[in-house]
Design an enzyme around this catalytic site. Structure first.
Site, PDB file in Angstrom:
ATOM      1  N   SER A 110       0.126  -9.831   7.358  1.00 53.81           N
ATOM      2  CA  SER A 110       0.652  -8.981   6.385  1.00 53.81           C
ATOM      3  C   SER A 110      -0.365  -8.428   5.665  1.00 53.81           C
ATOM      4  O   SER A 110      -1.578  -7.878   6.190  1.00 53.81           O
ATOM      5  CB  SER A 110       1.919  -9.538   5.583  1.00 53.81           C
ATOM      6  OG  SER A 110       2.426  -8.362   4.831  1.00 53.81           O
ATOM      7  N   ASP A 142       0.722  -1.801   4.025  1.00 57.98           N
ATOM      8  CA  ASP A 142      -0.217  -2.972   4.168  1.00 57.98           C
ATOM      9  C   ASP A 142      -0.424  -3.187   5.616  1.00 57.98           C
ATOM     10  O   ASP A 142      -0.083  -2.305   6.500  1.00 57.98           O
ATOM     11  CB  ASP A 142       0.486  -4.288   3.439  1.00 57.98           C
ATOM     12  CG  ASP A 142       1.947  -4.511   4.278  1.00 57.98           C
ATOM     13  OD1 ASP A 142       2.540  -3.644   4.773  1.00 57.98           O
ATOM     14  OD2 ASP A 142       2.450  -5.590   4.072  1.00 57.98           O
ATOM     15  N   ASP A 162       0.689  -4.961   8.307  1.00 55.71           N
ATOM     16  CA  ASP A 162       1.739  -4.793   9.180  1.00 55.71           C
ATOM     17  C   ASP A 162       2.683  -4.094   8.852  1.00 55.71           C
ATOM     18  O   ASP A 162       3.856  -3.832   9.414  1.00 55.71           O
ATOM     19  CB  ASP A 162       2.339  -6.336   9.437  1.00 55.71           C
ATOM     20  CG  ASP A 162       3.345  -6.738   8.104  1.00 55.71           C
ATOM     21  OD1 ASP A 162       2.951  -6.261   7.281  1.00 55.71           O
ATOM     22  OD2 ASP A 162       4.033  -7.795   8.292  1.00 55.71           O
ATOM     23  N   ASP A 192       5.021  -3.365   6.423  1.00 64.76           N
ATOM     24  CA  ASP A 192       6.625  -3.908   6.056  1.00 64.76           C
ATOM     25  C   ASP A 192       6.631  -3.369   4.601  1.00 64.76           C
ATOM     26  O   ASP A 192       7.927  -3.303   4.118  1.00 64.76           O
ATOM     27  CB  ASP A 192       7.013  -5.376   6.293  1.00 64.76           C
ATOM     28  CG  ASP A 192       6.124  -6.048   5.699  1.00 64.76           C
ATOM     29  OD1 ASP A 192       5.053  -5.954   5.003  1.00 64.76           O
ATOM     30  OD2 ASP A 192       6.563  -7.276   5.618  1.00 64.76           O
TER      31      ASP A 192
END
Length: 452
Positions: free
Chosen positions: A103, A246, A248, A250
């Site tokens: 992440s 960010d 990833d 999400d």
């Protein structure tokens, strides 16, 4: 041994703590657990995606090997956002999904998280079963099926994965984004290609920055944890807004045309009121965590919307959303979940919905965010020797009670022990920064004395 799974999968320094050997065992153990609920006449399948950090290539190979070695077909979808893996797990009808990402963490870290069939995050009980299947401190005690011949799993590349996800995103909004100019900070992450394309598909003019991942630069001084460059770019290009993801993708935070940050609380306020106006906010409830600013509580109360609060962590928001069948939830950090469209936080989807609200109302992001006034907040991390002593301390309880009486309806106090460190976090919100600061300092002194 200490629990392997943290608040969001298994994370660690890649190739030191999170090794390919561990990744292989973890994938094989997950295969054993998920095979228990899969159809016996069909070979199990798992979707495997990753973010672009260099170690992801190594860990992806190990995960796919661990799956194939236990008779599971790995559907490799390449570099995609975490919410894309959740969506594709359901869309391909796979038994489970695996995302390799840390992440917003720095590049040397990496992580492995799982989704059940349907694309939902796992609860603690399933994670504990996976960990037990790994054999604990004695890996030789783990018992994995070792099929041979045609029963060995295959590794398949899904060439249509990105297109499927983009089509899914396109269907999420009802109106065109024509006329909107957006700067999107992709954090050199998993959405570097997909997010700009999704915004263009919807009609927006897109200026992408930090969208050139090389495996080493993910999250480096950019993205949702470093907003200054996005703020400058929005002003430079005269854009209507900026969006920050960010590594990833999400999560999503925003910047208005004046360069001011619009955080997850404000984004939730904007989306919740829009859904409520269209009678699409189930029970008129918005789900968020205890860390959301009191300003959100006040704004939602004035809008006739009830706030349901959970412990910190998007998994707890997800649990409450599923429990109540609610329509919207999220965190101040920008994890926003819209269960009618996706099963987990999706930064690109959040950006689309936010811009759709701007297009629908023909109002600027600054105007829309004005529904909420952020109350000054003071957060003090107090290092203590004994967190339990603080929790049981009469002096701490009395100090908090006195502060709450003093603040009244214009403020609040939150004490939260750290889950990983010998810290107690003291958070105070008040009508003025000076009041928040002085009350927080007073309580922190009492906490420090009680925990010493």
């Amino acid at each position: 041994m200490a629990r392997l799974f943290g608040t969001d999968g298994v994370r660690g320094l890649a190739n030191a703590e999170l090794t390919p050997e561990l990744a292989l065992r973890l994938a094989s153990a997950a295969a054993v657990v998920f095979e228990e609920s899969s159809r016996q006449d069909v070979r199990p399948r798992a979707v495997v995606g990753r973010d672009p950090r260099a170690s992801g290539e190594m860990l992806e190979a190990a995960v796919c090997a661990g799956l194939a070695a236990t008779g599971v077909d790995a559907i490799r979808v390449g570099v995609v956002p975490t919410p894309a893996v959740a969506f594709l797990t359901a869309d391909y009808g796979a038994d489970f999904g695996v995302m390799i990402s840390a992440s917003h963490n720095p590049m040397p870290d990496n992580g492995i998280k799982f989704f059940s069939g349907g694309g939902h995050k796992l609860d603690d009980a399933v994670e504990d079963r996976i960990e037990a299947a790994m054999g604990g401190d004695d890996p030789d005690s783990a018992e994995f099926a070792r099929p041979i011949g045609a029963a060995v799993g295959r590794v398949l590349d899904a060439t249509d994965a990105g297109d499927r996800y983009r089509t899914h995103l396109s269907a999420a909004i009802d109106n065109s984004l024509d006329g909107l100019t957006v700067v999107v900070d992709c954090a050199h992450g998993a959405a570097s290609t997909l997010a700009p394309l999704a915004y263009q598909d919807a009609g927006a003019e897109v200026i992408a920055i930090h969208a050139e991942p090389d495996g080493l630069n993910i999250n480096e001084d950019c993205g949702s944890t470093h907003m200054d460059k996005l703020q400058a770019a929005v002003l430079e290009h005269g854009a209507d807004l900026g969006l920050a993801h960010d590594g990833d993708a999400d999560r999503c935070l925003a910047v208005d045309a004046d360069g001011e940050i619009v955080d997850g609380d404000a984004i939730m306020a904007i989306l919740a009121t829009g859904l409520s106006e269209r009678n699409r906010l189930h029970d008129n409830v918005l789900v968020t965590t205890v860390m959301s600013n009191l300003g959100l509580h006040i704004a939602m109360r004035e809008a006739g919307i009830t706030l349901a609060t959970t412990a910190v962590g998007d998994r707890y928001v997800l649990e409450e959303l599923r429990r109540g069948g609610y329509s919207l939830g999220g965190e101040q950090s920008g994890h926003i979940v819209v269960p009618g469209v996706g099963t987990t936080g999706d930064g690109t989807l959040t950006g689309l919905l936010l811009m759709a609200r701007m297009a629908e109302t023909k109002r600027s992001l600054s105007e829309l965010a004005g529904i909420m006034t952020v109350l000054p907040q003071e957060l003090i991390n107090v290092r203590v020797g004994d967190k339990h002593a603080v929790a049981q301390s009469e002096s701490v309880r009395r100090s908090v009670s006195e502060a709450e009486s003093e603040l009244g309806a214009d403020g609040r106090v939150l004490l939260r022990p750290s889950g990983t460190e010998h810290l107690v976090r003291v958070m105070v919100e008040a009508a003025s920064a000076d009041v928040a600061r002085s009350v927080a300092r007073r309580i922190a002194d009492v906490v420090e004395a009680a925990g010493s």
